[in-house]
Design a protein around this motif. Sequence first.
Motif, PDB file in Angstrom:
ATOM      1  N   GLY A  13      31.041  64.827   3.476  1.00  0.00           N
ATOM      2  CA  GLY A  13      30.143  65.475   2.515  1.00  0.00           C
ATOM      3  C   GLY A  13      28.723  65.447   2.998  1.00  0.00           C
ATOM      4  N   VAL A  14      28.364  66.035   4.231  1.00  0.00           N
ATOM      5  CA  VAL A  14      27.099  65.879   4.905  1.00  0.00           C
ATOM      6  C   VAL A  14      26.412  67.216   5.111  1.00  0.00           C
ATOM      7  N   ALA A  15      25.144  67.301   4.771  1.00  0.00           N
ATOM      8  CA  ALA A  15      24.353  68.509   5.007  1.00  0.00           C
ATOM      9  C   ALA A  15      23.374  68.249   6.144  1.00  0.00           C
ATOM     10  N   VAL A  16      23.333  69.135   7.124  1.00  0.00           N
ATOM     11  CA  VAL A  16      22.454  68.952   8.275  1.00  0.00           C
ATOM     12  C   VAL A  16      21.087  69.563   7.979  1.00  0.00           C
ATOM     13  N   LEU A  17      20.030  68.800   8.270  1.00  0.00           N
ATOM     14  CA  LEU A  17      18.673  69.252   8.036  1.00  0.00           C
ATOM     15  C   LEU A  17      17.929  69.370   9.360  1.00  0.00           C
ATOM     16  N   PRO A  18      16.806  70.093   9.396  1.00  0.00           N
ATOM     17  CA  PRO A  18      16.025  70.178  10.624  1.00  0.00           C
ATOM     18  C   PRO A  18      15.550  68.800  11.072  1.00  0.00           C
ATOM     19  N   LEU A  19      15.369  68.638  12.380  1.00  0.00           N
ATOM     20  CA  LEU A  19      14.944  67.362  12.951  1.00  0.00           C
ATOM     21  C   LEU A  19      13.489  67.083  12.614  1.00  0.00           C
ATOM     22  N   GLN A  20      13.225  65.959  11.948  1.00  0.00           N
ATOM     23  CA  GLN A  20      11.878  65.547  11.580  1.00  0.00           C
ATOM     24  C   GLN A  20      11.741  64.042  11.759  1.00  0.00           C
ATOM     25  N   VAL A  21      12.233  63.551  12.880  1.00  0.00           N
ATOM     26  CA  VAL A  21      12.296  62.108  13.085  1.00  0.00           C
ATOM     27  C   VAL A  21      10.915  61.488  13.188  1.00  0.00           C
ATOM     28  N   GLY A  22       9.933  62.235  13.634  1.00  0.00           N
ATOM     29  CA  GLY A  22       8.620  61.668  13.867  1.00  0.00           C
ATOM     30  C   GLY A  22       7.869  61.281  12.607  1.00  0.00           C
ATOM     31  N   ALA A  23       8.367  61.689  11.431  1.00  0.00           N
ATOM     32  CA  ALA A  23       7.663  61.359  10.191  1.00  0.00           C
ATOM     33  C   ALA A  23       7.581  59.850  10.005  1.00  0.00           C
ATOM     34  N   ALA A  24       6.470  59.376   9.439  1.00  0.00           N
ATOM     35  CA  ALA A  24       6.244  57.942   9.275  1.00  0.00           C
ATOM     36  C   ALA A  24       7.249  57.342   8.310  1.00  0.00           C
ATOM     37  N   THR A  25       7.752  56.162   8.656  1.00  0.00           N
ATOM     38  CA  THR A  25       8.679  55.431   7.806  1.00  0.00           C
ATOM     39  C   THR A  25       8.295  53.967   7.837  1.00  0.00           C
ATOM     40  N   ALA A  26       8.167  53.341   6.661  1.00  0.00           N
ATOM     41  CA  ALA A  26       7.763  51.937   6.599  1.00  0.00           C
ATOM     42  C   ALA A  26       8.843  51.040   7.174  1.00  0.00           C
ATOM     43  N   GLU A  27       8.426  49.880   7.659  1.00  0.00           N
ATOM     44  CA  GLU A  27       9.375  48.891   8.144  1.00  0.00           C
ATOM     45  C   GLU A  27      10.167  48.325   6.965  1.00  0.00           C
ATOM     46  N   PRO A  28      11.443  48.030   7.164  1.00  0.00           N
ATOM     47  CA  PRO A  28      12.220  47.406   6.094  1.00  0.00           C
ATOM     48  C   PRO A  28      11.795  45.958   5.906  1.00  0.00           C
ATOM     49  N   LEU A 167      30.585  45.277  29.193  1.00  0.00           N
ATOM     50  CA  LEU A 167      29.205  45.776  29.203  1.00  0.00           C
ATOM     51  C   LEU A 167      29.271  47.256  29.511  1.00  0.00           C
ATOM     52  N   LYS A 168      28.784  48.071  28.590  1.00  0.00           N
ATOM     53  CA  LYS A 168      28.871  49.514  28.734  1.00  0.00           C
ATOM     54  C   LYS A 168      27.477  50.127  28.881  1.00  0.00           C
ATOM     55  N   GLN A 169      27.321  51.005  29.868  1.00  0.00           N
ATOM     56  CA  GLN A 169      26.103  51.791  29.997  1.00  0.00           C
ATOM     57  C   GLN A 169      26.210  52.967  29.039  1.00  0.00           C
ATOM     58  N   ALA A 170      25.254  53.076  28.139  1.00  0.00           N
ATOM     59  CA  ALA A 170      25.370  54.071  27.069  1.00  0.00           C
ATOM     60  C   ALA A 170      24.085  54.859  26.895  1.00  0.00           C
ATOM     61  N   THR A 171      24.233  56.032  26.338  1.00  0.00           N
ATOM     62  CA  THR A 171      23.109  56.859  25.911  1.00  0.00           C
ATOM     63  C   THR A 171      22.955  56.703  24.406  1.00  0.00           C
ATOM     64  N   LEU A 172      21.748  56.379  23.962  1.00  0.00           N
ATOM     65  CA  LEU A 172      21.436  56.293  22.537  1.00  0.00           C
ATOM     66  C   LEU A 172      20.526  57.470  22.212  1.00  0.00           C
ATOM     67  N   GLU A 173      21.047  58.395  21.428  1.00  0.00           N
ATOM     68  CA  GLU A 173      20.298  59.622  21.187  1.00  0.00           C
ATOM     69  C   GLU A 173      20.129  59.916  19.710  1.00  0.00           C
ATOM     70  N   VAL A 174      19.093  60.671  19.411  1.00  0.00           N
ATOM     71  CA  VAL A 174      18.799  61.128  18.055  1.00  0.00           C
ATOM     72  C   VAL A 174      19.417  62.509  17.887  1.00  0.00           C
ATOM     73  N   LEU A 175      20.315  62.654  16.912  1.00  0.00           N
ATOM     74  CA  LEU A 175      21.004  63.927  16.706  1.00  0.00           C
ATOM     75  C   LEU A 175      20.336  64.808  15.664  1.00  0.00           C
ATOM     76  N   GLY A 176      19.548  64.202  14.774  1.00  0.00           N
ATOM     77  CA  GLY A 176      18.900  64.991  13.736  1.00  0.00           C
ATOM     78  C   GLY A 176      18.883  64.245  12.417  1.00  0.00           C
ATOM     79  N   VAL A 190      18.550  59.551   9.295  1.00  0.00           N
ATOM     80  CA  VAL A 190      18.457  59.979  10.686  1.00  0.00           C
ATOM     81  C   VAL A 190      19.773  59.623  11.359  1.00  0.00           C
ATOM     82  N   ARG A 191      20.400  60.596  11.971  1.00  0.00           N
ATOM     83  CA  ARG A 191      21.696  60.365  12.618  1.00  0.00           C
ATOM     84  C   ARG A 191      21.491  60.041  14.099  1.00  0.00           C
ATOM     85  N   MET A 192      22.084  58.923  14.529  1.00  0.00           N
ATOM     86  CA  MET A 192      22.027  58.481  15.917  1.00  0.00           C
ATOM     87  C   MET A 192      23.454  58.414  16.475  1.00  0.00           C
TER      88      MET A 192
END
Length: 253
Positions: A13-28, A167-176, A190-192
């Motif tokens: 049940g997921v809706a995809v939105l435009p990428l806006q990862v750079g927006a400020a987010t407070a630390e938890p 030990l795995k070499q992996a890519t950690l990417e931002v999908l949107g 934010v989906r990673m």
Amino acid sequence: MLRRALAGLLLIGVAVLPLQVGAATAEPPATGSIGFDVHYGERGFKVGEALHQWHIGETRYELRLNLEASGLAGLFGLQYEQRSTGAIDRHGLRPERFSVEQRGRKPESAHFDWIAGRVSIRRDGTERRSGEIRPGDQDLLSLWHQARRVARSGKSATVAVATSKSLKQATLEVLGEEVLELPIGRVAAVRMRAYAADGGLDIGIWLSREHGLLPVRIRIEDEKGAVLDQRAARIEFGPAGEAARANKNSNKN
């Protein structure tokens, strides 16, 4: 078959939105807990619950994940505790020890030697394999929180991820960005994705905008397509999160 599939997922049940990862987010908050509903398979049958606690200070951190299954999943051994402890530096979380204790199995762990640039992966204290590590590399649990740093940068990163077996070499990417329908409600996230080229590691991580980019969904898929999906059912900050851990431990006694 079920036991083998569940063991493989532990290792790694997921809706995809435009990428806006750079927006400020407070630390938890520095301390808290997340309760997850745990689902297995493509059809998403609920098989149990998991409790994740974190304490992330200025120089040190400690993370725990206790997963308890019910029904057949419990009988097949899908009950374990993962723990990651270490320091914090300019690269983010710097693991020192990652451990897994599972019912009916010998304890497994990964020990990080940052001076030597090596990680030692052990079973019942005996080294089974080792590998090279560099600043920014993670273990299977610390990756959940290190993903927050990568999300804020908006750029993919290459990291080595230590499990209790490899030990795995992996890519950690931002999908949107997506809107999730979770037990805690509707969440903008934010989906990673962290994945290894050989297919030995494939983890989806969703970080909640509302909760300081805390992980609210973790989806692990193994090489054979078996899926373990953890979806946030509750989030508690501060002393309440610590109390959740104390209550869970007392219930085991």
